[in-house]
Enzyme design. Structure first.
Site, PDB file in Angstrom:
ATOM      1  N   ASP A  44       1.170   1.659   5.234  1.00 53.23           N
ATOM      2  CA  ASP A  44       0.276   2.473   3.565  1.00 53.23           C
ATOM      3  C   ASP A  44       1.783   2.388   2.855  1.00 53.23           C
ATOM      4  O   ASP A  44       2.589   3.194   4.153  1.00 53.23           O
ATOM      5  CB  ASP A  44      -0.339   3.453   4.172  1.00 53.23           C
ATOM      6  CG  ASP A  44      -1.626   3.417   3.502  1.00 53.23           C
ATOM      7  OD1 ASP A  44      -2.092   3.643   3.289  1.00 53.23           O
ATOM      8  OD2 ASP A  44      -0.596   4.098   2.755  1.00 53.23           O
ATOM      9  N   ILE A  45       1.658   2.651   1.764  1.00 55.41           N
ATOM     10  CA  ILE A  45       2.957   3.239   0.666  1.00 55.41           C
ATOM     11  C   ILE A  45       2.846   4.445   1.002  1.00 55.41           C
ATOM     12  O   ILE A  45       3.936   5.215   1.171  1.00 55.41           O
ATOM     13  CB  ILE A  45       2.723   2.773  -0.473  1.00 55.41           C
ATOM     14  CG1 ILE A  45       4.044   3.053  -1.338  1.00 55.41           C
ATOM     15  CG2 ILE A  45       1.517   3.286  -1.251  1.00 55.41           C
ATOM     16  CD1 ILE A  45       3.803   2.078  -2.399  1.00 55.41           C
TER      17      ILE A  45
ATOM     18  N   ASN B 147     -13.276   3.323   3.612  1.00 58.93           N
ATOM     19  CA  ASN B 147     -14.113   3.518   2.840  1.00 58.93           C
ATOM     20  C   ASN B 147     -14.689   2.584   1.236  1.00 58.93           C
ATOM     21  O   ASN B 147     -13.771   2.007   1.339  1.00 58.93           O
ATOM     22  CB  ASN B 147     -12.785   5.010   1.297  1.00 58.93           C
ATOM     23  CG  ASN B 147     -12.222   5.574   3.298  1.00 58.93           C
ATOM     24  OD1 ASN B 147     -12.609   5.798   3.700  1.00 58.93           O
ATOM     25  ND2 ASN B 147     -10.768   6.219   2.576  1.00 58.93           N
TER      26      ASN B 147
ATOM     27  N   GLN C  32     -12.586   6.108  -1.063  1.00 56.71           N
ATOM     28  CA  GLN C  32     -11.720   4.868  -1.372  1.00 56.71           C
ATOM     29  C   GLN C  32     -11.141   5.057  -3.366  1.00 56.71           C
ATOM     30  O   GLN C  32     -11.898   5.050  -3.938  1.00 56.71           O
ATOM     31  CB  GLN C  32     -12.909   3.627  -1.995  1.00 56.71           C
ATOM     32  CG  GLN C  32     -12.278   1.786  -1.733  1.00 56.71           C
ATOM     33  CD  GLN C  32     -13.401   1.031  -2.305  1.00 56.71           C
ATOM     34  OE1 GLN C  32     -14.334   0.857  -2.181  1.00 56.71           O
ATOM     35  NE2 GLN C  32     -12.900  -0.205  -1.663  1.00 56.71           N
TER      36      GLN C  32
ATOM     37  N   HIS D 108     -10.381  -3.067   2.496  1.00 54.33           N
ATOM     38  CA  HIS D 108      -8.908  -3.106   4.129  1.00 54.33           C
ATOM     39  C   HIS D 108      -9.660  -2.106   4.489  1.00 54.33           C
ATOM     40  O   HIS D 108     -10.442  -0.937   4.580  1.00 54.33           O
ATOM     41  CB  HIS D 108      -8.123  -1.879   3.063  1.00 54.33           C
ATOM     42  CG  HIS D 108      -7.855  -1.133   2.359  1.00 54.33           C
ATOM     43  ND1 HIS D 108      -8.621  -1.055   0.747  1.00 54.33           N
ATOM     44  CD2 HIS D 108      -7.966   0.448   2.645  1.00 54.33           C
ATOM     45  CE1 HIS D 108      -8.602   0.430   0.710  1.00 54.33           C
ATOM     46  NE2 HIS D 108      -7.894   1.327   1.069  1.00 54.33           N
TER      47      HIS D 108
ATOM     48  N   HIS E   7      -8.219   0.047   7.163  1.00 52.03           N
ATOM     49  CA  HIS E   7      -7.419   1.661   7.713  1.00 52.03           C
ATOM     50  C   HIS E   7      -7.062   2.642   9.054  1.00 52.03           C
ATOM     51  O   HIS E   7      -8.404   2.351  10.000  1.00 52.03           O
ATOM     52  CB  HIS E   7      -7.000   3.376   7.192  1.00 52.03           C
ATOM     53  CG  HIS E   7      -7.165   3.670   6.129  1.00 52.03           C
ATOM     54  ND1 HIS E   7      -6.110   4.121   4.452  1.00 52.03           N
ATOM     55  CD2 HIS E   7      -8.763   3.688   5.069  1.00 52.03           C
ATOM     56  CE1 HIS E   7      -6.426   3.930   3.270  1.00 52.03           C
ATOM     57  NE2 HIS E   7      -7.763   3.666   3.956  1.00 52.03           N
TER      58      HIS E   7
HETATM   59  P1  AMP Z   1      -8.375   4.256  -0.098  1.00 54.51           P
HETATM   60  O1  AMP Z   1      -8.161   5.253  -0.490  1.00 54.51           O
HETATM   61  O2  AMP Z   1      -9.756   3.308   1.614  1.00 54.51           O
HETATM   62  O3  AMP Z   1      -8.688   3.425  -1.043  1.00 54.51           O
HETATM   63  O4  AMP Z   1      -7.154   3.804   0.194  1.00 54.51           O
HETATM   64  C1  AMP Z   1      -6.145   2.479  -0.361  1.00 54.51           C
HETATM   65  C2  AMP Z   1      -5.280   2.938   0.794  1.00 54.51           C
HETATM   66  O5  AMP Z   1      -4.125   1.892  -0.387  1.00 54.51           O
HETATM   67  C3  AMP Z   1      -4.540   4.587   0.602  1.00 54.51           C
HETATM   68  O6  AMP Z   1      -3.823   4.736   1.763  1.00 54.51           O
HETATM   69  C4  AMP Z   1      -2.377   4.381  -0.163  1.00 54.51           C
HETATM   70  O7  AMP Z   1      -1.572   4.969  -0.271  1.00 54.51           O
HETATM   71  C5  AMP Z   1      -2.257   2.836  -0.434  1.00 54.51           C
HETATM   72  N1  AMP Z   1      -1.528   1.942  -0.981  1.00 54.51           N
HETATM   73  C6  AMP Z   1      -2.186   2.356  -2.334  1.00 54.51           C
HETATM   74  N2  AMP Z   1      -0.970   1.365  -2.892  1.00 54.51           N
HETATM   75  C7  AMP Z   1       0.129   0.739  -2.266  1.00 54.51           C
HETATM   76  C8  AMP Z   1       0.422   0.007  -1.546  1.00 54.51           C
HETATM   77  N3  AMP Z   1       0.805  -1.059  -3.437  1.00 54.51           N
HETATM   78  N4  AMP Z   1       1.015  -0.511  -0.980  1.00 54.51           N
HETATM   79  C9  AMP Z   1       0.597   0.131   0.202  1.00 54.51           C
HETATM   80  N5  AMP Z   1      -0.143   0.427   0.878  1.00 54.51           N
HETATM   81  C10 AMP Z   1      -1.196   1.068  -0.463  1.00 54.51           C
END
Ligand code: AMP
Ligand code: ZN
Length: 137
Positions: A30-31, A86, A93, A99, A101
């Site tokens: 995760d970023i 989520n 979300q 996805h 986590h």
């Molecule tokens: P959610 O809030 O469950 O939709 O989770 C989205 C997740 O994606 C968050 O934890 C972000 O930090 C992660 N995220 C968003 N963009 C990227 C990316 N380019 N590379 C890796 N993780 C990302």
């Protein structure tokens, strides 16, 4: 889907640090990690959320969560692992490509995956349980 960042990452069009990949999914870090090692499982085909996801992909994601999650716990020496996802903005979300986590947990890590305990309305829940049982059939 054309403008979906997770479609592009899953397809390898945007580079990522990949800790696991097979024909159906890619797992990346995760970023903006909640904890050291926080990763997300991305199916290679687009589905906005769990309700749109084909059953086979859902099963695959669960198996990958178990397999890769176990390796992550070993690699990061974590004390536990949250496996969660989520669905919908109200549920937190932010990226609308399904996805999962994988969040390694460490004693006293301060990661805030928690809620205030409420109270249950037994009569309402019994009514809803009966309704849900009918809807699920
Ligand atoms: P959610 O809030 O469950 O939709 O989770 C989205 C997740 O994606 C968050 O934890 C972000 O930090 C992660 N995220 C968003 N963009 C990227 C990316 N380019 N590379 C890796 N993780 C990302
Ligand atoms: Zn997508």
């Amino acid at each position: 889907m054309a403008d979906c960042i997770f479609c592009k990452i899953a397809a390898g069009e945007i580079p990522s640090t990949t800790l696991y990949e097979d024909a159906d999914v890619r797992v990346i870090f995760d970023i903006a990690p909640a904890s050291l090692g926080h990763a997300v499982i991305l199916p290679k085909t687009h589905a906005a959320n769990v309700f749109e996801l084909p059953d086979e992909t859902l099963q695959k994601a669960a198996l990958v969560a178990k397999k890769v999650g176990a390796a992550m716990v070993e690699a990061f020496h974590s004390d536990g692992l949250n496996v969660l996802q989520n669905n919908g903005e109200a549920a937190g979300q932010t990226v609308f490509h399904y996805h999962v986590h994988l969040i390694p947990r460490y004693h006293d890590d301060g990661v805030g995956i928690t809620w205030k305990q409420g109270s249950a309305d037994g009569a309402l829940l019994k009514e809803k349980a009966d309704l849900i049982a009918r809807l699920v059939k």
